[in-house]
Scaffold this motif. Structure first.
Motif, PDB file in Angstrom:
ATOM      1  N   VAL A  21       0.761  -1.457  -0.250  1.00 22.29           N
ATOM      2  CA  VAL A  21       0.094   0.811  -0.171  1.00 22.29           C
ATOM      3  C   VAL A  21       0.975   1.735   0.248  1.00 22.29           C
ATOM      4  CG1 VAL A  21      -1.659   1.499   1.229  1.00 22.29           C
ATOM      5  CG2 VAL A  21      -1.673  -1.076   1.404  1.00 22.29           C
ATOM      6  N   ALA A  22       0.472   2.100  -1.027  1.00 24.92           N
ATOM      7  CA  ALA A  22       1.333   3.743  -1.138  1.00 24.92           C
ATOM      8  C   ALA A  22       0.301   4.414  -0.443  1.00 24.92           C
ATOM      9  CB  ALA A  22       1.401   4.077  -2.709  1.00 24.92           C
ATOM     10  N   SER A  23      -0.960   3.991   0.134  1.00 29.71           N
ATOM     11  CA  SER A  23      -1.376   5.310   0.507  1.00 29.71           C
ATOM     12  C   SER A  23      -2.930   4.713   1.157  1.00 29.71           C
ATOM     13  CB  SER A  23      -1.937   6.950   0.297  1.00 29.71           C
ATOM     14  OG  SER A  23      -2.358   6.161  -0.591  1.00 29.71           O
ATOM     15  N   ALA A  24      -2.602   4.477   2.913  1.00 24.72           N
ATOM     16  CA  ALA A  24      -3.760   3.813   3.118  1.00 24.72           C
ATOM     17  C   ALA A  24      -3.867   4.907   4.515  1.00 24.72           C
ATOM     18  CB  ALA A  24      -4.029   2.930   3.281  1.00 24.72           C
ATOM     19  N   GLN A  25      -4.912   6.234   4.157  1.00 23.11           N
ATOM     20  CA  GLN A  25      -5.341   6.692   5.843  1.00 23.11           C
ATOM     21  C   GLN A  25      -5.634   6.310   6.961  1.00 23.11           C
ATOM     22  OE1 GLN A  25      -6.545   6.093   3.128  1.00 23.11           O
ATOM     23  NE2 GLN A  25      -8.006   7.324   1.687  1.00 23.11           N
ATOM     24  N   GLU A  26      -5.466   7.226   7.549  1.00 24.61           N
ATOM     25  CA  GLU A  26      -6.069   6.773   9.056  1.00 24.61           C
ATOM     26  C   GLU A  26      -7.372   6.888   9.402  1.00 24.61           C
ATOM     27  OE1 GLU A  26      -4.170   5.520  11.746  1.00 24.61           O
ATOM     28  OE2 GLU A  26      -2.270   5.443   9.585  1.00 24.61           O
ATOM     29  N   TYR A  27      -7.997   6.248  10.282  1.00 24.28           N
ATOM     30  CA  TYR A  27      -9.446   5.719  10.042  1.00 24.28           C
ATOM     31  C   TYR A  27      -9.509   7.700  10.727  1.00 24.28           C
ATOM     32  CZ  TYR A  27     -13.488   4.902  13.217  1.00 24.28           C
ATOM     33  OH  TYR A  27     -14.783   5.230  13.943  1.00 24.28           O
ATOM     34  N   ARG A  28     -11.257   8.045  10.961  1.00 22.39           N
ATOM     35  CA  ARG A  28     -11.351   9.733  11.357  1.00 22.39           C
ATOM     36  C   ARG A  28     -12.603   9.662  12.040  1.00 22.39           C
ATOM     37  NH1 ARG A  28     -13.481  13.537   8.358  1.00 22.39           N
ATOM     38  NH2 ARG A  28     -13.710  13.525   6.281  1.00 22.39           N
ATOM     39  N   GLN A  29     -13.592  10.983  12.724  1.00 27.95           N
ATOM     40  CA  GLN A  29     -14.687  10.416  12.956  1.00 27.95           C
ATOM     41  C   GLN A  29     -15.108  11.607  11.698  1.00 27.95           C
ATOM     42  OE1 GLN A  29     -14.952   7.879  15.661  1.00 27.95           O
ATOM     43  NE2 GLN A  29     -16.748   9.733  15.598  1.00 27.95           N
ATOM     44  N   LEU A  30     -16.241  11.316  11.881  1.00 20.85           N
ATOM     45  CA  LEU A  30     -17.214  12.476  11.182  1.00 20.85           C
ATOM     46  C   LEU A  30     -17.528  13.615  11.675  1.00 20.85           C
ATOM     47  CD1 LEU A  30     -19.085  10.164   8.616  1.00 20.85           C
ATOM     48  CD2 LEU A  30     -17.253  10.620   8.110  1.00 20.85           C
ATOM     49  N   THR A  31     -17.273  14.725  10.988  1.00 25.42           N
ATOM     50  CA  THR A  31     -17.730  15.813  11.984  1.00 25.42           C
ATOM     51  C   THR A  31     -19.474  16.544  10.927  1.00 25.42           C
ATOM     52  OG1 THR A  31     -16.593  17.041  10.603  1.00 25.42           O
ATOM     53  CG2 THR A  31     -15.743  16.492  12.571  1.00 25.42           C
ATOM     54  N   ALA A  32     -19.940  17.397  11.205  1.00 27.79           N
ATOM     55  CA  ALA A  32     -21.200  18.790  10.732  1.00 27.79           C
ATOM     56  C   ALA A  32     -20.959  18.302   9.054  1.00 27.79           C
ATOM     57  CB  ALA A  32     -22.165  18.856  11.249  1.00 27.79           C
ATOM     58  N   GLU A  33     -19.109  18.672   8.809  1.00 28.63           N
ATOM     59  CA  GLU A  33     -18.384  19.571   8.065  1.00 28.63           C
ATOM     60  C   GLU A  33     -18.195  18.596   6.474  1.00 28.63           C
ATOM     61  OE1 GLU A  33     -17.470  20.915  11.115  1.00 28.63           O
ATOM     62  OE2 GLU A  33     -18.541  22.152  11.294  1.00 28.63           O
ATOM     63  N   ASP A  34     -18.843  17.343   7.525  1.00 27.15           N
ATOM     64  CA  ASP A  34     -18.357  16.087   5.901  1.00 27.15           C
ATOM     65  C   ASP A  34     -18.889  16.263   5.532  1.00 27.15           C
ATOM     66  OD1 ASP A  34     -15.791  15.572   6.582  1.00 27.15           O
ATOM     67  OD2 ASP A  34     -16.716  14.629   8.579  1.00 27.15           O
ATOM     68  N   PHE A  35     -20.395  17.238   5.433  1.00 28.72           N
ATOM     69  CA  PHE A  35     -21.713  16.611   4.973  1.00 28.72           C
ATOM     70  C   PHE A  35     -22.288  18.138   3.819  1.00 28.72           C
ATOM     71  CE2 PHE A  35     -21.389  13.901   8.325  1.00 28.72           C
ATOM     72  CZ  PHE A  35     -22.138  12.865   7.815  1.00 28.72           C
ATOM     73  N   GLY A  36     -21.707  18.385   2.711  1.00 23.90           N
ATOM     74  CA  GLY A  36     -21.446  19.835   2.174  1.00 23.90           C
ATOM     75  C   GLY A  36     -22.993  19.812   1.112  1.00 23.90           C
ATOM     76  N   GLY A  37     -23.270  17.801   0.500  1.00 26.89           N
ATOM     77  CA  GLY A  37     -24.210  17.741  -0.217  1.00 26.89           C
ATOM     78  C   GLY A  37     -26.051  18.262   0.096  1.00 26.89           C
ATOM     79  N   ALA A  38     -26.331  18.274  -1.262  1.00 24.32           N
ATOM     80  CA  ALA A  38     -27.477  19.408  -1.216  1.00 24.32           C
ATOM     81  C   ALA A  38     -28.205  18.150  -0.247  1.00 24.32           C
ATOM     82  CB  ALA A  38     -28.592  19.265  -2.065  1.00 24.32           C
ATOM     83  N   PRO A  39     -29.780  18.391   0.875  1.00 24.78           N
ATOM     84  CA  PRO A  39     -30.580  17.694   1.971  1.00 24.78           C
ATOM     85  C   PRO A  39     -31.260  17.158   0.346  1.00 24.78           C
ATOM     86  CG  PRO A  39     -30.073  19.755   3.142  1.00 24.78           C
ATOM     87  CD  PRO A  39     -29.042  19.060   1.616  1.00 24.78           C
TER      88      PRO A  39
END
Length: 182
Positions: A21-39
């Motif tokens: 693996v060249a890049s496997a990112q770390e696990y992370r917690q989601l925040t409200a800012e991760d939801f930028g699409g139109a509801p």
């Protein structure tokens, strides 16, 4: 030879491409800012986590077998993930929504990690095209079903007893998940 496969999985994004693996990112917690699409205001759900799996690799013939190089990257698709904030009435409700959506991200992360482990221990031969696709398809089906089961069991987070049960399941799976060493 370079091949690319893409799949949308019930609320998750993932990109794969390299035996080591060249890049496997770390696990992370989601925040409200991760939801930028139109509801989706006509939807019964309050939020949607969108993730994709891209499966890429390069194959090189070596000593009678094929060495495949994969690179797996998990991507949270912020612009396709959405949250109907007009239906969230308190900070406690926001926390519950984020916790439920974190479950979808967890499932994607678990899929990414299983793909990394599986391709890392597979010896590819002349049928590598078929074998790589078979690995991806088999694991992808498993986690698509897990996503469906998660939403069905938790009734999209409204069944709090089941949500707590799933939260504990995710905590155990993530705690004991073997990490790829890159």
């Amino acid at each position: 030879m370079r091949l690319i496969f893409r799949r949308a999985i019930c609320a998750i994004a993932l990109y794969v491409g390299c035996h080591r693996v060249a890049s496997a990112q770390e696990y992370r917690q989601l925040t409200a800012e991760d939801f930028g699409g139109a509801p989706q205001t006509h939807s019964l759900t309050i939020a949607y986590t969108h993730c994709t799996i891209d499966f890429k690799y390069q194959a090189h013939r070596k000593n009678g077998y094929y060495q495949l190089f994969f690179n797996i990257r998990l991507v949270m698709n912020r612009n396709m993930s959405w949250m109907d904030r007009s239906r969230i009435t308190s900070s406690q409700m926001l926390a519950e929504v984020l916790k439920h959506e974190q479950g979808h991200y967890n499932i994607a992360y678990m899929e990414q990690q299983e793909l990394l482990r599986e391709v890392g221990r597979t010896r590819f031969e002349a049928d590598y095209l078929y074998r790589a696709q078979e690995i991806f398809d088999r694991i992808d089906v498993k986690y698509k079903q897990l996503n469906l089961d998660y939403d069905e069991d938790t009734q999209h987070m409204t069944n709090r007893v089941q949500q707590i049960s799933w939260d504990k399941y995710f905590q155990r799976k993530l705690e004991y998940m073997p990490r790829d060493e890159g």
